[in-house]
Design an enzyme around this catalytic site. Structure first.
Site, PDB file in Angstrom:
ATOM      1  N   ASP A  35       0.347  36.647 -11.640  1.00  0.00           N
ATOM      2  CA  ASP A  35       0.577  35.577 -10.653  1.00  0.00           C
ATOM      3  C   ASP A  35       0.038  35.975  -9.279  1.00  0.00           C
ATOM      4  OD1 ASP A  35       1.448  33.083  -9.872  1.00  0.00           O
ATOM      5  OD2 ASP A  35       3.519  33.723  -9.490  1.00  0.00           O
ATOM      6  N   HIS A  52      -8.856  32.835  -9.108  1.00  0.00           N
ATOM      7  CA  HIS A  52      -8.879  32.919 -10.577  1.00  0.00           C
ATOM      8  C   HIS A  52     -10.113  33.694 -11.046  1.00  0.00           C
ATOM      9  CE1 HIS A  52      -5.499  30.321 -10.586  1.00  0.00           C
ATOM     10  NE2 HIS A  52      -6.141  29.218 -10.280  1.00  0.00           N
ATOM     11  N   ASN A  83       1.341  24.540 -16.513  1.00  0.00           N
ATOM     12  CA  ASN A  83       0.184  24.612 -15.609  1.00  0.00           C
ATOM     13  C   ASN A  83      -0.725  23.378 -15.677  1.00  0.00           C
ATOM     14  OD1 ASN A  83      -0.109  28.226 -15.877  1.00  0.00           O
ATOM     15  ND2 ASN A  83       0.782  27.032 -14.217  1.00  0.00           N
TER      16      ASN A  83
END
Ligand code: IPE
Ligand code: IPE
Ligand code: MG
Length: 262
Positions: A35, A52, A83
Site C-alpha cells: 500500500d 503503481h 479496488n
C-alpha cells in the site's frame, strides 16, 4: 523536498544497519499488503499511476530477496475486490501491470526457479491480463522454488462466500458429508487451499487494517506495519520485518511455541 526524502532514506538505512544480519528465523509464508503507491506519487507531484509503475520495481526487489532468503511462499496483494471503485483510468492501468511486469521479468522468474500463481476471482480480469498470467503460470509450473502468489481481484468476503456456495453444492450432490465439515475442510474450499497460512503479514503505507485480505488465513499470523510507502520499501525494510518476526513468540493460544500442543 529533496532534503526531506534524502534524510528519510538515510535515517532508514542507519536504522536498518542496526537490525540487519541475524536473520535466523525465516517465515515460510510472507504475505504483503503493498500500500501507499498513490501517496508516494502525490508527494512528488506525480499522477497516482506513476506510483503503481514504481511499485513494480519493489515487487522485483522483494521477490528476489525473499527467494534468496529461503521464503517458500510470497503472497502479494495486488488488487482487491474493492479496488474496482477507483477511477476507470487507474483500474485500467492496474490491470495492465501484470502483463507489463511479466514481460520484463518472466525470464528471471523462470531462471530463479520461481512458481507464479494467482489467487482471486478471475472472471472480471481482462483477456490480455489473463493471457499474461496463464503464460507465466504455465511456464513456471515445473519450477519448485518459491511460490510467487499474486492476490488479484481478491477479497476475503468474496472468497468465503464462494467457498460456502461450493460447499453447499457439494453437500447437496453427496460429494461432501456435512458432519465432516471441520477447519481443514473449510480451508480446502478457500482459494489458498494448497498453501500454508501466512507466518508474517507486512503492510506498507501506514494504514493499520487488513482491507479484506486473507481474514481466515491470518488467524495466527504475525502482523508487521510500516509507514514506508510501497515504492520506497526495500531489502532493509524486509530484513527488519523478518528480524522482528524472529523475536516474536508464537503461542497459538498455548503456553509455548509449539503448534502441535494446540
Ligand atoms: C496500493 O497503493 C496499490 C493498490 C491498492 C492497487 P494505493 O494505490 O492504495 O496507494 P494509496 O494508499 O492511495 O497511497
Ligand atoms: C489494499 O489497499 C489493497 C491492496 C494493496 C491491493 P487499499 O488502498 O485498497 O486499502 P484501503 O482502501 O486503504 O483500505
Ligand atoms: Mg491504499
Amino acid at each position: 523536498m529533496f532534503e526531506k526524502f534524502f534524510f528519510r532514506k538515510n535515517e532508514k538505512r542507519r536504522e536498518a544497519g542496526r537490525v540487519s544480519g541475524g536473520l535466523h528465523k525465516i517465515p515460510t509464508h510472507v504475505a504483503i499488503i503493498m500500500d501507499g503507491n498513490g501517496r508516494w506519487a502525490q508527494e512528488r507531484g506525480l499522477p497516482r499511476i506513476a506510483g503503481h509503475r514504481e511499485a513494480m520495481k519493489t515487487v522485483k526487489k522483494v521477490t528476489r530477496e525473499t527467494s534468496r532468503l529461503g521464503v517458500k511462499v510470497l503472497t502479494l496483494y495486488a488488487f482487491s475486490t474493492e479496488n474496482w471503485r477507483r477511477p476507470k483510468k487507474e483500474v485500467e492501468y492496474l490491470m495492465k501491470l501484470p502483463q507489463q511486469f511479466l514481460r520484463s521479468y518472466l525470464v528471471e522468474l523462470i531462471e530463479n526457479n520461481i512458481q507464479v500463481r494467482v489467487m482471486g476471482d478471475m472472471s472480471r480480469i481482462p483477456d490480455y491480463t489473463m493471457r499474461a498470467i496463464h503464460q507465466a503460470v504455465s511456464r513456471t509450473k515445473q519450477n519448485d522454488g518459491m511460490i510467487l502468489n499474486f492476490a488479484l481481484n481478491y477479497g476475503s468476503h468474496s472468497e468465503i462466500a464462494e467457498a460456502f456456495r461450493t460447499m453447499i453444492h457439494d453437500v447437496r450432490s453427496g460429494k461432501l458429508d456435512e458432519e465432516q465439515v471441520d477447519e481443514k475442510i473449510v480451508s480446502g474450499y478457500l482459494l489458498s487451499k494448497s498453501l500454508p497460512d501466512p507466518d508474517l503479514l507486512i503492510r506498507t503505507g501506514g494504514e493499520i487494517r487488513l482491507s479484506n485480505f486473507m481474514l481466515w488465513q491470518l488467524a495466527y499470523t504475525e502482523l508487521w506495519f510500516t509507514d514506508t510507502f510501497w515504492p520506497d520499501f526495500d531489502e532493509d525494510d524486509l530484513h527488519e520485518a523478518i528480524r522482528d518476526f524472529g523475536k516474536r513468540q508464537r503461542r497459538y493460544g498455548g503456553l509455548k511455541e509449539n503448534r502441535s500442543e494446540k
